[in-house]
Design a protein around this motif. Structure first.
Motif, mmCIF file in Angstrom:
data_model
loop_
_atom_site.group_PDB
_atom_site.id
_atom_site.type_symbol
_atom_site.label_atom_id
_atom_site.label_comp_id
_atom_site.label_asym_id
_atom_site.label_seq_id
_atom_site.Cartn_x
_atom_site.Cartn_y
_atom_site.Cartn_z
ATOM 1 N N LEU A 173 1.488 11.027 -0.098
ATOM 2 C CA LEU A 173 2.766 10.908 0.619
ATOM 3 C C LEU A 173 2.563 10.960 2.127
ATOM 4 N N PHE A 174 1.623 11.805 2.585
ATOM 5 C CA PHE A 174 1.371 11.866 4.019
ATOM 6 C C PHE A 174 0.674 10.592 4.493
ATOM 7 N N GLY A 175 -0.069 9.940 3.570
ATOM 8 C CA GLY A 175 -0.700 8.665 3.910
ATOM 9 C C GLY A 175 0.319 7.607 4.279
ATOM 10 N N ILE A 176 1.504 7.679 3.664
ATOM 11 C CA ILE A 176 2.582 6.738 4.005
ATOM 12 C C ILE A 176 2.997 6.923 5.457
ATOM 13 N N THR A 177 3.119 8.190 5.871
ATOM 14 C CA THR A 177 3.475 8.470 7.264
ATOM 15 C C THR A 177 2.407 7.905 8.201
ATOM 16 N N ASN A 216 9.891 8.570 5.453
ATOM 17 C CA ASN A 216 9.371 7.383 6.126
ATOM 18 C C ASN A 216 9.233 6.218 5.167
ATOM 19 N N TYR A 217 8.892 6.517 3.902
ATOM 20 C CA TYR A 217 8.839 5.452 2.897
ATOM 21 C C TYR A 217 10.221 4.824 2.727
ATOM 22 N N LYS A 258 15.505 4.659 -8.175
ATOM 23 C CA LYS A 258 14.980 4.183 -9.465
ATOM 24 C C LYS A 258 13.490 4.469 -9.597
ATOM 25 N N THR A 259 12.749 4.313 -8.497
ATOM 26 C CA THR A 259 11.309 4.578 -8.531
ATOM 27 C C THR A 259 11.039 6.039 -8.854
ATOM 28 N N ILE A 260 11.820 6.927 -8.258
ATOM 29 C CA ILE A 260 11.623 8.355 -8.513
ATOM 30 C C ILE A 260 12.011 8.711 -9.943
ATOM 31 N N VAL A 261 13.127 8.148 -10.428
ATOM 32 C CA VAL A 261 13.551 8.409 -11.810
ATOM 33 C C VAL A 261 12.463 7.955 -12.788
ATOM 34 N N LYS A 262 11.930 6.735 -12.586
ATOM 35 C CA LYS A 262 10.877 6.227 -13.476
ATOM 36 C C LYS A 262 9.624 7.091 -13.393
ATOM 37 N N SER A 263 9.282 7.544 -12.179
ATOM 38 C CA SER A 263 8.094 8.385 -11.998
ATOM 39 C C SER A 263 8.256 9.719 -12.722
ATOM 40 N N MET A 267 0.841 -1.202 0.000
ATOM 41 C CA MET A 267 0.000 0.000 0.000
ATOM 42 C C MET A 267 0.873 1.248 0.000
ATOM 43 N N ALA A 268 1.956 1.206 0.769
ATOM 44 C CA ALA A 268 2.893 2.338 0.806
ATOM 45 C C ALA A 268 3.542 2.538 -0.559
ATOM 46 N N ASN A 269 3.884 1.414 -1.234
ATOM 47 C CA ASN A 269 4.460 1.505 -2.588
ATOM 48 C C ASN A 269 3.502 2.213 -3.539
ATOM 49 N N GLY A 270 2.236 1.803 -3.509
ATOM 50 C CA GLY A 270 1.238 2.413 -4.391
ATOM 51 C C GLY A 270 1.047 3.891 -4.115
ATOM 52 N N LEU A 271 0.974 4.252 -2.838
ATOM 53 C CA LEU A 271 0.821 5.663 -2.462
ATOM 54 C C LEU A 271 2.031 6.481 -2.910
ATOM 55 N N PHE A 272 3.226 5.890 -2.767
ATOM 56 C CA PHE A 272 4.450 6.617 -3.113
ATOM 57 C C PHE A 272 4.512 6.920 -4.613
#
Length: 413
Positions: free
Chosen positions: A48-52, A112-113, A125-130, A20-25
């Motif tokens: 992002l705050f949902g991850i926290t 926190n993620y 890598k996730t941020i670069v792809k996003s 769930m955190a992955n999806g939110l991120f």
């Protein structure tokens, strides 16, 4: 009915809180880069705050760093300014403070993620792809960018604009993606690295954003350092890298002066700078506006050097509501005075000191990565002389990545 129940139980068992955190991120990051001051941007904050919130619910704690204390201290100072009626436009100061707190919650979610994943390679890598997905979608929605028209309209979804970011934000985002791509270096596959490098460079160029263009040169230097093998490097190697970088920078300047589209957006303004440096005269255009803002910003600081004028008050008080200071250091100095400026930029000092400390304690490829982070951080800090970033989610994202990596180094990962 039993089948529905079976599939519900199966999906629930597979949908762990980390997934769930992955999806939110991923959703939050893509929305961040595709939205600009609208409800989709607010949705990115919530993701992002949902991850926290997930971390707090599962771990009964929130991961923090001293960096967040320094940010909170600046918020308290700005709130004190509002409480004691220092800003003449208190409503604007309140609105900006809310935006800053939202950005801090955004940072907190990213940090926190990272702590629950504890994998910098995955995070980077996730941020670069996003970023690639977001920028590619914006280009597809606005093909006029490729044709040399610096206008991003986006599309309408439920009456809200989506993908309508400012061209300067588009260019700055591509520049930060380029830096991150170079810092990851050998953690990316070679084809993937060069494809991302070429795409981000292309995005910076078509944006026509002059304060993002130097990041192409900086990225070239970082690539030279990261791709130089695992052995220790001599001073001669670094001097050679600097020489090649200067050659590339010179070629880039020649390009923006010769290509009509680049000349119109960047080269003409670059000529203004050269003329001012060699003749001491300004011949109108954006340079004149920036010089006026520079003098206004210095004047604003000198009129209230201790307490400042409050957040987002410079424009109305000293430029008739037209522009901000177009300089992050002047904007903070005019807004917060000596006290506020010292508090705000203490987090920069904190980050650079931690980077230097980690760089001095490592060797091989890790030492080079820390060195590249130092150079990238300094490049962004220098470019803040031409850019306002103190409420920019994109810049904060890059700084939190640095914070995550130095934390990783100190935990011995």
């Amino acid at each position: 009915m039993n089948k529905i129940r079976y599939y519900f139980i199966k999906i629930s068992s597979e949908l762990t809180w980390k997934k769930m955190a992955n999806g939110l991120f991923v959703t939050g990051i893509i929305l961040t880069f595709m939205s600009y001051q609208n409800s989709f941007g607010a949705l990115a904050f919530l993701c992002l705050f949902g991850i926290t919130g997930l971390v707090l619910f599962k771990r009964k704690m929130i991961y923090l760093d001293f960096y967040f204390f320094l940010e909170a201290l600046f918020f308290v100072y700005c709130a004190g300014q509002i409480l004691f009626r220092i800003p003449q436009y208190n409503d604007k100061a309140c609105s900006r403070l809310v935006a800053l707190v939202s950005c801090n919650l955004f940072e907190l979610g990213i940090y926190n993620y990272y702590r629950i994943r504890d994998d910098f390679e995955h995070l980077g890598k996730t941020i670069v792809k996003s970023i690639v997905i977001a920028l590619a979608a914006i280009i597809i929605m606005n093909l006029n960018l490729v044709q040399g028209v610096r206008l991003i309209r986006g599309i309408k979804i439920a009456g809200k604009s989506f993908g309508n970011v400012n061209v300067a934000v588009f260019g700055w985002t591509a520049g930060l993606g380029l830096l991150l791509c170079c810092i990851l270096g050998n953690k990316m596959k070679q084809r993937q690295f060069y494809a991302c490098y070429a795409f981000f460079s292309f995005a910076v160029i078509i944006s026509g954003t002059r304060h993002a263009l130097p990041l192409i040169v900086v990225a070239f230097l970082l690539t030279r350092i990261m791709k130089s093998g695992n052995g220790e490097r001599s001073l001669k190697n670094y001097l050679r890298d600097v020489l090649y970088t200067v050659i590339l920078g010179t070629a880039l300047v020649f390009l923006v002066l010769r290509v009509p589209y680049l000349y119109q957006e960047i080269g003409s303004r670059l000529e203004e700078v050269f003329l001012y440096l060699f003749t001491g005269k300004s011949y109108g255009g954006s340079l004149t506006d920036r010089m006026e803002l520079l003098h206004s910003g210095i004047g604003a600081f000198l009129e209230s050097p201790v307490w400042g004028w409050g957040l987002d008050n410079f424009s109305d008080l000293f430029d008739q509501g037209r522009y901000d200071a177009h300089n992050n250091y002047l904007e903070i100095a005019a807004s917060g005075g000596i006290i506020g400026t010292g508090i705000y930029f203490s987090k920069y000092v904190y980050l650079i000191l931690r980077l230097i400390k980690c760089e001095s304690r490592t060797g091989g490829q890790e030492k080079k990565r820390y060195l590249c982070m130092i150079l990238a951080f300094l490049a962004c800090a220098v470019l803040e002389f031409w850019n306002i970033t103190y409420y920019s989610r994109k810049t904060f994202l890059f700084y939190i990545l640095i914070l995550a990596y130095v934390g990783r180094g100190q935990r011995g990962k």
